[in-house]
Design a protein around this motif. Structure first.
Motif, PDB file in Angstrom:
ATOM      1  N   ASN A 136      20.699  39.983 -43.414  1.00 47.57           N
ATOM      2  CA  ASN A 136      22.087  40.356 -43.099  1.00 47.57           C
ATOM      3  C   ASN A 136      22.791  39.271 -42.298  1.00 47.57           C
ATOM      4  OD1 ASN A 136      21.875  42.827 -44.404  1.00 47.57           O
ATOM      5  ND2 ASN A 136      21.256  43.923 -42.547  1.00 47.57           N
ATOM      6  N   LEU A 137      22.013  38.460 -41.568  1.00 49.18           N
ATOM      7  CA  LEU A 137      22.594  37.357 -40.795  1.00 49.18           C
ATOM      8  C   LEU A 137      22.637  36.063 -41.610  1.00 49.18           C
ATOM      9  CD1 LEU A 137      20.857  37.973 -37.335  1.00 49.18           C
ATOM     10  CD2 LEU A 137      23.182  38.580 -38.014  1.00 49.18           C
ATOM     11  N   ASN A 138      22.294  36.168 -42.905  1.00 46.92           N
ATOM     12  CA  ASN A 138      22.379  35.045 -43.856  1.00 46.92           C
ATOM     13  C   ASN A 138      21.357  33.934 -43.581  1.00 46.92           C
ATOM     14  OD1 ASN A 138      24.586  36.175 -45.330  1.00 46.92           O
ATOM     15  ND2 ASN A 138      25.970  35.499 -43.697  1.00 46.92           N
ATOM     16  N   TYR A 139      20.226  34.285 -42.988  1.00 41.06           N
ATOM     17  CA  TYR A 139      19.138  33.316 -42.863  1.00 41.06           C
ATOM     18  C   TYR A 139      18.474  33.131 -44.223  1.00 41.06           C
ATOM     19  CZ  TYR A 139      19.097  33.175 -37.720  1.00 41.06           C
ATOM     20  OH  TYR A 139      19.414  32.976 -36.400  1.00 41.06           O
ATOM     21  N   THR A 140      18.106  31.905 -44.534  1.00 40.94           N
ATOM     22  CA  THR A 140      17.403  31.617 -45.792  1.00 40.94           C
ATOM     23  C   THR A 140      16.348  30.533 -45.563  1.00 40.94           C
ATOM     24  OG1 THR A 140      19.030  29.925 -46.421  1.00 40.94           O
ATOM     25  CG2 THR A 140      19.416  32.171 -47.227  1.00 40.94           C
ATOM     26  N   PHE A 141      15.409  30.435 -46.506  1.00 42.41           N
ATOM     27  CA  PHE A 141      14.423  29.359 -46.551  1.00 42.41           C
ATOM     28  C   PHE A 141      13.637  29.251 -45.246  1.00 42.41           C
ATOM     29  CE2 PHE A 141      12.908  25.028 -47.650  1.00 42.41           C
ATOM     30  CZ  PHE A 141      12.509  25.299 -48.950  1.00 42.41           C
ATOM     31  N   LEU A 142      13.172  30.381 -44.740  1.00 40.35           N
ATOM     32  CA  LEU A 142      12.423  30.401 -43.480  1.00 40.35           C
ATOM     33  C   LEU A 142      10.925  30.449 -43.735  1.00 40.35           C
ATOM     34  CD1 LEU A 142      14.484  33.003 -41.385  1.00 40.35           C
ATOM     35  CD2 LEU A 142      14.773  30.517 -41.485  1.00 40.35           C
ATOM     36  N   ASN A 143      10.178  29.638 -43.000  1.00 40.23           N
ATOM     37  CA  ASN A 143       8.727  29.784 -42.995  1.00 40.23           C
ATOM     38  C   ASN A 143       8.353  30.745 -41.868  1.00 40.23           C
ATOM     39  OD1 ASN A 143       8.903  28.317 -40.588  1.00 40.23           O
ATOM     40  ND2 ASN A 143       8.243  26.397 -41.512  1.00 40.23           N
ATOM     41  N   SER A 144       7.076  30.910 -41.598  1.00 40.72           N
ATOM     42  CA  SER A 144       6.658  31.878 -40.582  1.00 40.72           C
ATOM     43  C   SER A 144       7.227  31.535 -39.210  1.00 40.72           C
ATOM     44  CB  SER A 144       5.125  31.931 -40.500  1.00 40.72           C
ATOM     45  OG  SER A 144       4.691  32.876 -39.550  1.00 40.72           O
ATOM     46  N   GLU A 145       7.171  30.250 -38.857  1.00 43.12           N
ATOM     47  CA  GLU A 145       7.591  29.830 -37.524  1.00 43.12           C
ATOM     48  C   GLU A 145       9.108  29.908 -37.340  1.00 43.12           C
ATOM     49  OE1 GLU A 145       3.591  28.212 -38.368  1.00 43.12           O
ATOM     50  OE2 GLU A 145       5.481  28.204 -39.468  1.00 43.12           O
ATOM     51  N   THR A 146       9.869  29.504 -38.363  1.00 45.30           N
ATOM     52  CA  THR A 146      11.328  29.567 -38.229  1.00 45.30           C
ATOM     53  C   THR A 146      11.823  31.011 -38.282  1.00 45.30           C
ATOM     54  OG1 THR A 146      11.520  29.083 -40.607  1.00 45.30           O
ATOM     55  CG2 THR A 146      11.792  27.242 -39.082  1.00 45.30           C
ATOM     56  N   ALA A 147      11.149  31.859 -39.057  1.00 43.08           N
ATOM     57  CA  ALA A 147      11.512  33.280 -39.081  1.00 43.08           C
ATOM     58  C   ALA A 147      11.236  33.923 -37.724  1.00 43.08           C
ATOM     59  CB  ALA A 147      10.739  34.001 -40.179  1.00 43.08           C
ATOM     60  N   PHE A 148      10.138  33.529 -37.099  1.00 39.73           N
ATOM     61  CA  PHE A 148       9.777  34.063 -35.785  1.00 39.73           C
ATOM     62  C   PHE A 148      10.832  33.691 -34.746  1.00 39.73           C
ATOM     63  CE2 PHE A 148       6.786  33.571 -31.982  1.00 39.73           C
ATOM     64  CZ  PHE A 148       6.857  34.914 -31.658  1.00 39.73           C
ATOM     65  N   ARG A 149      11.220  32.430 -34.740  1.00 42.75           N
ATOM     66  CA  ARG A 149      12.240  31.984 -33.785  1.00 42.75           C
ATOM     67  C   ARG A 149      13.561  32.695 -34.044  1.00 42.75           C
ATOM     68  NH1 ARG A 149      16.100  27.748 -33.487  1.00 42.75           N
ATOM     69  NH2 ARG A 149      16.379  26.961 -31.354  1.00 42.75           N
ATOM     70  N   ALA A 150      13.917  32.846 -35.319  1.00 37.58           N
ATOM     71  CA  ALA A 150      15.194  33.487 -35.667  1.00 37.58           C
ATOM     72  C   ALA A 150      15.246  34.931 -35.172  1.00 37.58           C
ATOM     73  CB  ALA A 150      15.410  33.430 -37.172  1.00 37.58           C
ATOM     74  N   GLN A 151      14.138  35.668 -35.312  1.00 39.39           N
ATOM     75  CA  GLN A 151      14.178  37.070 -34.906  1.00 39.39           C
ATOM     76  C   GLN A 151      14.271  37.222 -33.393  1.00 39.39           C
ATOM     77  OE1 GLN A 151      10.270  37.940 -36.824  1.00 39.39           O
ATOM     78  NE2 GLN A 151       9.811  39.156 -34.996  1.00 39.39           N
ATOM     79  N   LEU A 152      13.667  36.299 -32.640  1.00 33.51           N
ATOM     80  CA  LEU A 152      13.807  36.348 -31.186  1.00 33.51           C
ATOM     81  C   LEU A 152      15.236  36.013 -30.769  1.00 33.51           C
ATOM     82  CD1 LEU A 152      10.522  34.687 -29.809  1.00 33.51           C
ATOM     83  CD2 LEU A 152      11.014  37.109 -30.153  1.00 33.51           C
ATOM     84  N   ILE A 153      15.784  34.947 -31.349  1.00 38.15           N
ATOM     85  CA  ILE A 153      17.146  34.535 -30.997  1.00 38.15           C
ATOM     86  C   ILE A 153      18.159  35.604 -31.386  1.00 38.15           C
ATOM     87  CG2 ILE A 153      18.983  32.891 -31.572  1.00 38.15           C
ATOM     88  CD1 ILE A 153      16.816  30.724 -31.710  1.00 38.15           C
ATOM     89  N   ALA A 154      17.995  36.173 -32.577  1.00 35.99           N
ATOM     90  CA  ALA A 154      18.943  37.176 -33.060  1.00 35.99           C
ATOM     91  C   ALA A 154      18.979  38.408 -32.162  1.00 35.99           C
ATOM     92  CB  ALA A 154      18.594  37.578 -34.491  1.00 35.99           C
ATOM     93  N   HIS A 155      17.882  38.681 -31.462  1.00 40.25           N
ATOM     94  CA  HIS A 155      17.828  39.843 -30.578  1.00 40.25           C
ATOM     95  C   HIS A 155      17.943  39.458 -29.102  1.00 40.25           C
ATOM     96  CE1 HIS A 155      16.353  41.755 -34.250  1.00 40.25           C
ATOM     97  NE2 HIS A 155      16.691  42.903 -33.695  1.00 40.25           N
ATOM     98  N   GLY A 156      18.277  38.214 -28.851  1.00 37.90           N
ATOM     99  CA  GLY A 156      18.494  37.791 -27.470  1.00 37.90           C
ATOM    100  C   GLY A 156      17.253  37.800 -26.607  1.00 37.90           C
ATOM    101  N   ILE A 157      16.086  37.536 -27.210  1.00 32.84           N
ATOM    102  CA  ILE A 157      14.831  37.524 -26.453  1.00 32.84           C
ATOM    103  C   ILE A 157      14.552  36.094 -25.978  1.00 32.84           C
ATOM    104  CG2 ILE A 157      12.352  37.982 -26.498  1.00 32.84           C
ATOM    105  CD1 ILE A 157      14.012  40.501 -26.817  1.00 32.84           C
ATOM    106  N   PRO A 158      14.595  35.836 -24.674  1.00 34.23           N
ATOM    107  CA  PRO A 158      14.255  34.492 -24.190  1.00 34.23           C
ATOM    108  C   PRO A 158      12.758  34.243 -24.304  1.00 34.23           C
ATOM    109  CG  PRO A 158      14.649  35.950 -22.337  1.00 34.23           C
ATOM    110  CD  PRO A 158      14.951  36.750 -23.575  1.00 34.23           C
ATOM    111  N   TYR A 159      12.376  32.989 -24.488  1.00 37.87           N
ATOM    112  CA  TYR A 159      10.951  32.680 -24.637  1.00 37.87           C
ATOM    113  C   TYR A 159      10.577  31.482 -23.779  1.00 37.87           C
ATOM    114  CZ  TYR A 159      12.925  29.334 -27.992  1.00 37.87           C
ATOM    115  OH  TYR A 159      13.682  28.350 -28.588  1.00 37.87           O
ATOM    116  N   ARG A 160       9.290  31.410 -23.463  1.00 35.13           N
ATOM    117  CA  ARG A 160       8.742  30.275 -22.720  1.00 35.13           C
ATOM    118  C   ARG A 160       7.522  29.743 -23.452  1.00 35.13           C
ATOM    119  NH1 ARG A 160       9.066  31.766 -16.237  1.00 35.13           N
ATOM    120  NH2 ARG A 160      11.282  32.356 -16.206  1.00 35.13           N
ATOM    121  N   THR A 161       7.190  28.472 -23.184  1.00 30.27           N
ATOM    122  CA  THR A 161       6.092  27.834 -23.911  1.00 30.27           C
ATOM    123  C   THR A 161       5.122  27.126 -22.963  1.00 30.27           C
ATOM    124  OG1 THR A 161       7.457  25.841 -24.233  1.00 30.27           O
ATOM    125  CG2 THR A 161       7.500  27.503 -25.984  1.00 30.27           C
ATOM    126  N   PRO A 162       4.449  27.864 -22.085  1.00 33.41           N
ATOM    127  CA  PRO A 162       3.441  27.224 -21.228  1.00 33.41           C
ATOM    128  C   PRO A 162       2.201  26.871 -22.041  1.00 33.41           C
ATOM    129  CG  PRO A 162       3.389  29.595 -20.914  1.00 33.41           C
ATOM    130  CD  PRO A 162       4.549  29.312 -21.825  1.00 33.41           C
TER     131      PRO A 162
END
Length: 417
Positions: free
Chosen positions: A251-277
Motif C-alpha cells: 500500500n506504501l508502493n514499496y517494490t523489489f525488496l529483499n529480506s533486509e530492505t523489507a525489514f528496514r521498510a516495515q520498521l520505518i513505516a511504523h516509526g520504530i527506531p532501531y540501534r545496531t550495537p
C-alpha cells in the motif's frame, strides 16, 4: 492571623561608572584565550559524557550491573527459528550464552522438520522450555502483493524462500501471543535469533533498549541485518510481523525488496527506531562463496575469529586471510551490502570456495573449548533411543508441544545403532 511575605526589590543596576569599567575590562580580554577556555570546557564535557556512556556498556560497570539486575526481574521470551542443520555446533552456544545467561527467559522454538531435527534434542539442557513447534514445511501461496513487493534476486530459493523465512519469524509472534493470552501477561522483552547462529560470547544486557529494536551492524544488503533482533513487546510486534506486513508495504508502493530492505521498510513505516550495537555471533553456513570476495561478495569468517562477528557467515576453518589481508578484502566490499565491522584483528577469513576442510571437527573443538566440543561429540554418538528420551524430557517441561511423533523426528536423521 495572615502572614505576608515582604516584597523583594530587584537588585540595583550597577552605577554607570562601574558598568563602564566592566565593559572596558571585557573589551580588553584576549578573545583567543576565551575561545581556548570554551573549547577546553566543551571537550571536558564531551569526555565525561562519553565516559558515562561507555560505563553503561562495559560488562562489569555499575550501569551494566544495574541493567542485568533489571533483566533478571523481567519476563523474557527467546524464540529460535530455522532448520537445525548445524545445531550440534550452534545449539550449545545458544543455551550457554543466551538461555543460561538469562535463566528467567522462556524458550520458544519454531523449526521445519528435516533430517537434522533430531539435533534439537540438545535443548533439553535449556533452563526453561515453554513452546516447541517442529512442522512439515509446505509451499506458501504467493499473493499479488508479495510478488509486487518482494524480489527473488539474491534469495537462494526465490520469493518462496523469503515467504518461508518470514513465516518462521512471524510464527514466533503467534506462539508467544498464544502463551501470553493463556497466562494473562505480556513479555517485557522478546529475543529472536536463528538456530544456525554460533554465539562466541553472551548476549549483553546493553542490547535491551526500551522503545527501540536492536539488530546487529553490517550484513545489511541494502536494508537492516535481520539475523538477530531484540526489543520490547511493542517494537517486537512490528519487527516479527514479517509476512503479514507485506500488504502494508504494498500500500506504501514499496517494490523489489529483499529480506533486509523489507525489514528496514516495515520498521520505518511504523516509526520504530532501531540501534545496531555489536553482537557476538555468526551464522554457520555450508554454502560456498567466491574468494576473495569482491565488492558485492560475501566474506566467510573463521569461527575462531575474535569477533564480535555481528551475524556474518562463518565456518570452522584454518584462516587463510588475517591482518592486512582482511583489511584489503573488507575495504573493497560495499558497506551497504555484505560488509561487516572488522577492525583491530577481530576478523579472520576462510576460503569458502569448496566444502568444509578435512579435520574441521578438530578446528571447531579447539576454537570453542571443551564443554561445547563435548556437546558436539554427544550428537555424533546419539542413537534413536537416547534421542527420543531427550525429547521426552523436553516435552515434559513444555507448556505447548506441536511436533511429529518423536521417533519419527529421531529416525529421520539417525540410523539405528
Amino acid at each position: 492571623m495572615q502572614h505576608h511575605t515582604p516584597h523583594k526589590s530587584p537588585p540595583p543596576h550597577p552605577p554607570p561608572q562601574k558598568a563602564a569599567k566592566i565593559t572596558r575590562w571585557v573589551s580588553n580580554l584576549d578573545w583567543r584565550i576565551i575561545l581556548l577556555l570554551f573549547s577546553s570546557l566543551s571537550l571536558l564535557l564531551l569526555y565525561f559524557s562519553s565516559a558515562a556512556t561507555t560505563a553503561l556498556l562495559r560488562p562489569n560497570s555499575p550501569g551494566s550491573t544495574r541493567r542485568s539486575s533489571e533483566l533478571t526481574r523481567s519476563r523474557i521470551a527467546v524464540c529460535l527459528v530455522g532448520g537445525a542443520r548445524r545445531f550440534e555446533l550452534t545449539g550449545p552456544s545458544i543455551i550457554d550464552r543466551i538461555l543460561i545467561e538469562f535463566p528467567n527467559s522462556d524458550l520458544f522454538l519454531n523449526s521445519p522438520l528435516d533430517s537434522n531435527s533430531f539435533k534439537l534434542s540438545l535443548l533439553r539442557s535449556a533452563p526453561r522450555v515453554t513452546s516447541v513447534r517442529v512442522f512439515k514445511p509446505e509451499p506458501i501461496d504467493e499473493s499479488d502483493s508479495e510478488v509486487r513487493v518482494l524480489t527473488a534476486a539474491n534469495s537462494p530459493n526465490g520469493i518462496q524462500g523469503l515467504l518461508q523465512y518470514f513465516s518462521l519469524v512471524e510464527g514466533c509472534l503467534t506462539m508467544i501471543d498464544a502463551y501470553q493470552k493463556e497466562q494473562g501477561f505480556i513479555y517485557d522483552w522478546i529475543v529472536r535469533t536463528r538456530v544456525d547462529g554460533y554465539w562466541s560470547a553472551p548476549l549483553h544486557p546493553s542490547s535491551f533498549v526500551p522503545g527501540h529494536y536492536v539488530v546487529p551492524p553490517g550484513s545489511t544488503f541494502g536494508g537492516l541485518n535481520d539475523r538477530f533482533g531484540v526489543g520490547d513487546y511493542n517494537t517486537s510486534k512490528v519487527a516479527l510481523a514479517r509476512l503479514s506486513l507485506v500488504p502494508y508495504l504494498d500500500n506504501l508502493n514499496y517494490t523489489f525488496l529483499n529480506s533486509e530492505t523489507a525489514f528496514r521498510a516495515q520498521l520505518i513505516a511504523h516509526g520504530i527506531p532501531y540501534r545496531t550495537p555489536p553482537q557476538p555471533f555468526c551464522i554457520v553456513t555450508d554454502r560456498t562463496y567466491s574468494f576473495p570476495p569482491t565488492r558485492f561478495g560475501v566474506p566467510v569468517a573463521a569461527i575462531s575469529s575474535q569477533g564480535p562477528l555481528n551475524g556474518a557467515k562463518c565456518r570452522p576453518c584454518k584462516p587463510v586471510c588475517i591482518g592486512e589481508c582482511v583489511d584489503d578484502v573488507m575495504i573493497g566490499l560495499s558497506k551497504g551490502w555484505s560488509w561487516t565491522p572488522w577492525r583491530n584483528g577481530t576478523l579472520e577469513l576462510c576460503n569458502a570456495t569448496a566444502a568444509w576442510e578435512v579435520g574441521w571437527q578438530d578446528v571447531f573443538d579447539n576454537a570453542v573449548g571443551g564443554r561445547l566440543a563435548r556437546s558436539r561429540k554427544r550428537v555424533v554418538s546419539l542413537n534413536v533411543k537416547q534421542c527420543v528420551k531427550d525429547f521426552k524430557e523436553m516435552k515434559g517441561r513444555a507448556a505447548h508441544w506441536d511436533t511429529p511423533p518423536l521417533e519419527e523426528i529421531c529416525k529421520l536423521g539417525l540410523a539405528p545403532k
